[in-house]
Design a protein around this motif. Structure first.
Motif, PDB file in Angstrom:
ATOM      1  N   TRP A 245       2.611   3.987  -2.457  1.00  0.00           N
ATOM      2  CA  TRP A 245       1.821   5.482  -2.269  1.00  0.00           C
ATOM      3  C   TRP A 245       0.311   5.038  -2.416  1.00  0.00           C
ATOM      4  O   TRP A 245      -0.409   5.539  -1.669  1.00  0.00           O
ATOM      5  CB  TRP A 245       2.483   6.446  -3.215  1.00  0.00           C
ATOM      6  CG  TRP A 245       1.824   8.023  -2.535  1.00  0.00           C
ATOM      7  CD1 TRP A 245       1.030   8.036  -1.562  1.00  0.00           C
ATOM      8  CD2 TRP A 245       1.866   9.090  -3.630  1.00  0.00           C
ATOM      9  NE1 TRP A 245       0.701   9.310  -1.759  1.00  0.00           N
ATOM     10  CE2 TRP A 245       1.351   9.976  -2.688  1.00  0.00           C
ATOM     11  CE3 TRP A 245       2.493   9.318  -4.701  1.00  0.00           C
ATOM     12  CZ2 TRP A 245       0.986  11.349  -3.163  1.00  0.00           C
ATOM     13  CZ3 TRP A 245       2.595  10.770  -5.279  1.00  0.00           C
ATOM     14  CH2 TRP A 245       1.657  11.579  -4.461  1.00  0.00           C
ATOM     15  N   GLU A 247      -1.190   2.251  -2.222  1.00  0.00           N
ATOM     16  CA  GLU A 247      -1.795   1.636  -1.080  1.00  0.00           C
ATOM     17  C   GLU A 247      -1.951   2.467   0.239  1.00  0.00           C
ATOM     18  O   GLU A 247      -2.831   2.277   0.809  1.00  0.00           O
ATOM     19  CB  GLU A 247      -0.746   0.472  -0.672  1.00  0.00           C
ATOM     20  CG  GLU A 247      -1.133  -0.695   0.028  1.00  0.00           C
ATOM     21  CD  GLU A 247      -1.335  -0.199   1.547  1.00  0.00           C
ATOM     22  OE1 GLU A 247      -2.144  -0.707   2.234  1.00  0.00           O
ATOM     23  OE2 GLU A 247      -0.232   0.430   2.209  1.00  0.00           O
ATOM     24  N   HIS A 248      -1.096   3.429   0.274  1.00  0.00           N
ATOM     25  CA  HIS A 248      -0.998   4.548   1.396  1.00  0.00           C
ATOM     26  C   HIS A 248      -2.390   5.553   1.238  1.00  0.00           C
ATOM     27  O   HIS A 248      -3.028   5.815   2.265  1.00  0.00           O
ATOM     28  CB  HIS A 248       0.055   5.162   1.445  1.00  0.00           C
ATOM     29  CG  HIS A 248       0.453   5.760   2.676  1.00  0.00           C
ATOM     30  ND1 HIS A 248       0.702   4.734   3.857  1.00  0.00           N
ATOM     31  CD2 HIS A 248       0.357   6.929   3.054  1.00  0.00           C
ATOM     32  CE1 HIS A 248       1.004   5.410   4.772  1.00  0.00           C
ATOM     33  NE2 HIS A 248       0.813   6.760   4.610  1.00  0.00           N
ATOM     34  N   VAL A 249      -2.746   5.904   0.124  1.00  0.00           N
ATOM     35  CA  VAL A 249      -3.671   6.959  -0.096  1.00  0.00           C
ATOM     36  C   VAL A 249      -4.889   6.335  -0.721  1.00  0.00           C
ATOM     37  O   VAL A 249      -5.802   6.789  -0.230  1.00  0.00           O
ATOM     38  CB  VAL A 249      -3.121   8.079  -0.961  1.00  0.00           C
ATOM     39  CG1 VAL A 249      -2.909   7.597  -2.482  1.00  0.00           C
ATOM     40  CG2 VAL A 249      -3.830   9.336  -0.963  1.00  0.00           C
ATOM     41  N   GLY A 251      -5.733   3.060  -0.753  1.00  0.00           N
ATOM     42  CA  GLY A 251      -6.108   1.672   0.074  1.00  0.00           C
ATOM     43  C   GLY A 251      -5.926   0.678  -0.921  1.00  0.00           C
ATOM     44  O   GLY A 251      -6.212  -0.385  -0.636  1.00  0.00           O
TER      45      GLY A 251
END
Lengths: 318, 532
Positions: A245, A247-249, A251
């Protein structure tokens, strides 16, 4: 009555019922101690009677008349409390319009519900009523604290939390916390019993008789290990899902944010606990201490880290 | 002998032991590092060592706070900085702990893999002579011992699938001489899946570490602030800040162009953010431009990385005319939000005045300004009543000294604020669309428009798929190693024809609750088979 009032009232009802359950479990525990004390004195009288060598390690001592009424009250109030608790958490979810675990308050009410459900689930398979006082007490205290200190009206989700990873990452974290909490109570019971077993001759007195009514320390260790193992796997998944998550939000999958640091510390402590169990000289009591430290770190991660440290997880904070 | 050394064994005895040579010490060291006890100590040290990383400000996480901490603590600041406590996770001691831990791990799993491979191929050990010491024990009367053994073996033998050999029981039946004459003894053994899971977990941890290392040398990331209507071309120089691993090749950047068209932001009435969406146009080489958007939880996938929406704010567009009436500055200036109501600070540097000293403006934007007893403040992030308060500085901006400057900070070493008649620093208010005179007749400022800016992050890390694969494998291995069952089951019966008694026993670690059930099932199956 709107969802908000219903939620708060149901949760206060659950808190009250858990408190009653805790008292009833405690009464039952002390009665067990009395009954066992009595049977022990009785068995002293009949000592010397020939025992079958075949009975071996299978404990086949006559079951003492259990103080059933206190146990019945405890179980019933715990169960009804859990129903109110579910109602309260469900109503909160309806009120908020999202999963009920986006703030500290929501995390606490859901986490304590999971703790109770884990206890009831294990209880359905094997008798762990001796943990009842601890679990219902923990649930009553955390619910009471949530309602009186942490309560915050629902304000909707900030953009960073608008993700299905909120459902996955945080729910597994909550379940892990609930499982670790029951394991924590079992570990305390293990340490009490272990202390009792390590003293020779066996001590007398009310507390010692209470310890006597507990299962052997090795059995409690096995129960605590089973729960801690489940908790550890869930925690590993929590950390991994959190990394995905992040990494997704944000970076990056890992950035040593205070919450990440403490999740890592908790993971490492429980990893050490699992290693300690199989290390010469670290089994039993020493590894049990590690499990306790791990749970304390878990609570720290939820309280101190939220209140004191600045980090990216601050929307979970007060 | 020279290679021997005398050491005292206890108070009375001494013994000659071989002197440890260089290789001896290396072996001793390796044995220590790979022992479980040392692994345990290293794990505890790792947990302990990580904690300062959450308590003290850290350079990589918050450089400004770390600098302030060092300046605020004259003694402890520099001491902690030098000893690595302000960059715990990059410090030599933290690195040493986890590298030793991984050395220990590798030194542990390599021999264990070999041992386990041999154990998998080795025959199952025979049933013990006596089953009396096992707690989980039952007996069953059967008409034919051999048939009972066959039935049990048939039930316990793994199904003929490829994983059966690993996850199922391994069974052997012996005819042997027991204490009371010849007997049949069956052993069923399983538990390899635990060890395999354990090895898989630890190997995957090494994989994760290697993927992280690979990522740190191949990754790159850059931040850029783009004002509404402007474009950005993907090149190292175009970023406001850029960092990359040692093996990153700047020529590998795909030269796409990103235009920031508009920002859709929603706040609730209390000013809490509800959603941000940056509408952008992406032009990749050789492709037609296409409109898309970037949201907080939905980064934009581009060739060679992902673009994240990390922040947003206002970039008021000014036109500044100097005292001679010439345009000295025109354009948008990003103002950095200071609070949740987007009270934003910005600096306008105006070096190109026709005559006189250079000008600098320090300004604060209030998107929804109100006036109360504490003075002006913003009560909502939306621009319902935007007002900017600013003060003007004159002097030398310091732009010609060749030192890179922070565009958000006015270097006041050679600049002085302009004062009003009362001797205070003159503060001027301006509303959107207005033109106001600068104090002391220095010129005029026109606030033309209020565009938005977005802070975008481009990140690329080719190790991510590897990281994911190894993470999933480690989770799988962990589950197998903790929940795979390890059981032994034995059946022993006198090898006589006619009705006889089969004794069954089973053994597993204490936490295995369903062991007895399994023994029951086996004996039930035997009983059913026998009756049929």
């Amino acid at each position: 009555m709107n969802a908000q009032t219903l939620s708060v009232m149901a949760l206060w009802a659950a808190t009250t019922l858990y408190s009653i359950a805790m008292l009833a479990y405690a009464v039952r525990f002390s009665r067990m101690a009395e009954v066992q004390g009595a049977t022990k004195r009785q068995s002293l009288v009949t000592a010397g009677a020939p025992t079958s060598p075949e009975s071996g390690t299978v404990a086949s001592q006559p079951q003492p008349p259990a103080p059933d009424r206190a146990l019945g009250i405890a179980r019933a109030t715990m169960l009804v409390g859990a129903l109110f608790h579910m109602l309260g958490v469900g109503a909160r979810a309806v009120e908020a319009g999202h999963v009920p675990w986006s703030t500290m308050y929501e995390y606490t009410i859901t986490g304590s519900l999971v703790t109770v459900l884990v206890f009831l689930g294990v209880q359905a398979r094997r008798d762990i009523a001796y943990l009842g006082a601890g679990v219902s007490g923990l649930a009553a205290v955390s619910l009471g604290l949530a309602l009186s200190v942490l309560y915050a009206a629902s304000t909707g989700l900030p953009p960073a939390l608008q993700s299905f990873w909120l459902i996955i990452h945080v729910s597994i974290a909550i379940i892990a916390t609930g499982v670790f909490a029951v394991a924590f109570i079992a570990t305390i019971a293990q340490l009490i019993r272990d202390r009792y077993e390590s003293v020779s001759p066996r001590p007398e007195g009310r507390l010692a008789r209470g310890a006597h009514s507990l299962p052997p320390a090795a059995a409690l260790e096995a129960l605590a290990f089973r729960l801690n193992a489940v908790g550890f796997v869930l925690w590993t998944f929590t950390v991994m899902a959190g990394a995905v998550w992040a990494e997704h939000v944000w970076g990056r999958y890992w950035g040593w944010d205070p919450k990440e640091v403490w999740s890592f510390v908790i993971w490492v402590i429980f990893a050490a606990y699992l290693h300690a169990r199989t290390t010469q000289g670290w089994g039993g009591r020493r590894s049990a201490y590690l499990a306790l430290v791990g749970f304390v770190a878990l609570i720290m991660n939820f309280t101190v880290v939220n209140y004191v440290f600045q980090g990216l997880h601050t929307y979970a904070g007060p | 002998m020279a290679r021997e050394k005398r050491i005292s064994v206890d108070n009375y005895a001494v013994a000659a032991v071989p002197r440890l040579g260089w290789s001896g010490w290396a072996r001793w060291f390796w044995r220590q590092v790979t022992s479980m006890r040392v692994a345990l100590i290293l794990l505890l040290m790792l947990a302990l060592a990580a904690i300062p990383g959450s308590v003290l400000p850290q350079w990589p996480q918050d450089a400004a706070a770390t600098r302030a901490f060092i300046e605020g603590n004259e003694f402890w600041g520099p001491v902690l900085d030098v000893s690595g406590f302000l960059d715990v996770f990059g410090s030599p001691w933290f690195t040493a702990i986890y590298l030793l831990l991984f050395a220990s791990l590798i030194g542990c799993i390599i021999p264990r893999t070999g041992a386990h491979y041999r154990a998998l191929r080795a025959p199952v050990s025979p049933a013990p002579r006596s089953l009396a010491r096992y707690a989980e024990r039952r007996t069953l009367s059967v008409p034919d011992a051999q048939a009972a053994m066959d039935a049990a073996a048939a039930m316990l033998r793994p199904e003929p699938r490829w994983w059966g050999a690993v996850t199922g029981y391994r069974v052997r039946v012996d005819h042997r001489q027991g204490g009371d004459g010849p007997e049949l003894a069956l052993t069923a053994d399983k538990g390899h899946v635990r060890e395999i899971g354990n090895l898989l977990f630890h190997v995957s941890l090494v994989g994760i570490l290697m993927a992280v290392a690979m990522g740190s040398v191949l990754m790159h990331r850059g931040q850029a602030i783009i004002v509404e209507g402007r474009s950005f071309t993907n090149a190292v120089v175009a970023y406001d800040s850029f960092e990359a691993g040692a093996l990153f090749d700047p020529a590998s950047l795909s030269p796409f162009t990103l235009t920031f068209d508009s920002l859709d932001s929603r706040f609730d009435t209390d000013g809490r953010p509800r959603s941000f969406q940056a509408n952008v146009t992406l032009t990749e080489p050789g492709l037609a431009p296409w409109s898309t958007d970037i949201q907080v939880n939905r980064p934009l996938q581009v060739d060679g990385g992902k673009i994240y929406l990390q922040g947003n704010g206002y970039a008021p567009d000014f036109t500044v005319r100097d005292s001679d009436g010439n345009i000295a500055f025109a354009g948008p200036v990003p103002f950095l939000p200071q609070d949740s109501f987007y009270t934003s600070d910005g600096v306008v540097k105006i070096p190109d005045v026709t005559s006189g000293p250079q000008l600098g403006i320090k300004a604060t934007l209030l998107p929804t300004a109100i006036m109360d007893i504490d003075g002006p403040r913003s009560v909502h992030p939306d621009p319902a009543n935007p007002v900017i308060f600013f003060s003007v500085y004159t002097g030398d901006l310091g732009l010609d000294r060749g030192i890179p400057q922070n565009v958000y900070i006015l270097d006041e070493s050679e600049m002085n604020p302009v004062h009003d008649a009362a001797g205070d620093v003159a503060i001027v208010a301006i509303a959107l669309g207005d033109t106001v005179d600068l104090p002391d007749g220095l010129g005029t400022v026109t606030w033309e428009t209020l565009p938005r800016f977005v802070a975008l992050d481009l990140r690329a890390d080719p190790s991510l798929p590897w990281l994911l694969v190894f993470s999933i494998l480690s989770l799988l291995g962990l589950g197998l190693s903790l929940f795979g069952s390890r059981r032994r089951l034995w059946l022993v019966a006198p090898a006589a024809s006619g009705t006889t008694v089969v004794t069954g026993a089973a053994y597993a670690p204490l936490y295995d609750e369903t062991l007895g059930t399994r023994l029951h099932q086996v004996l039930d199956a035997v009983a059913t088979k026998e009756q049929a």
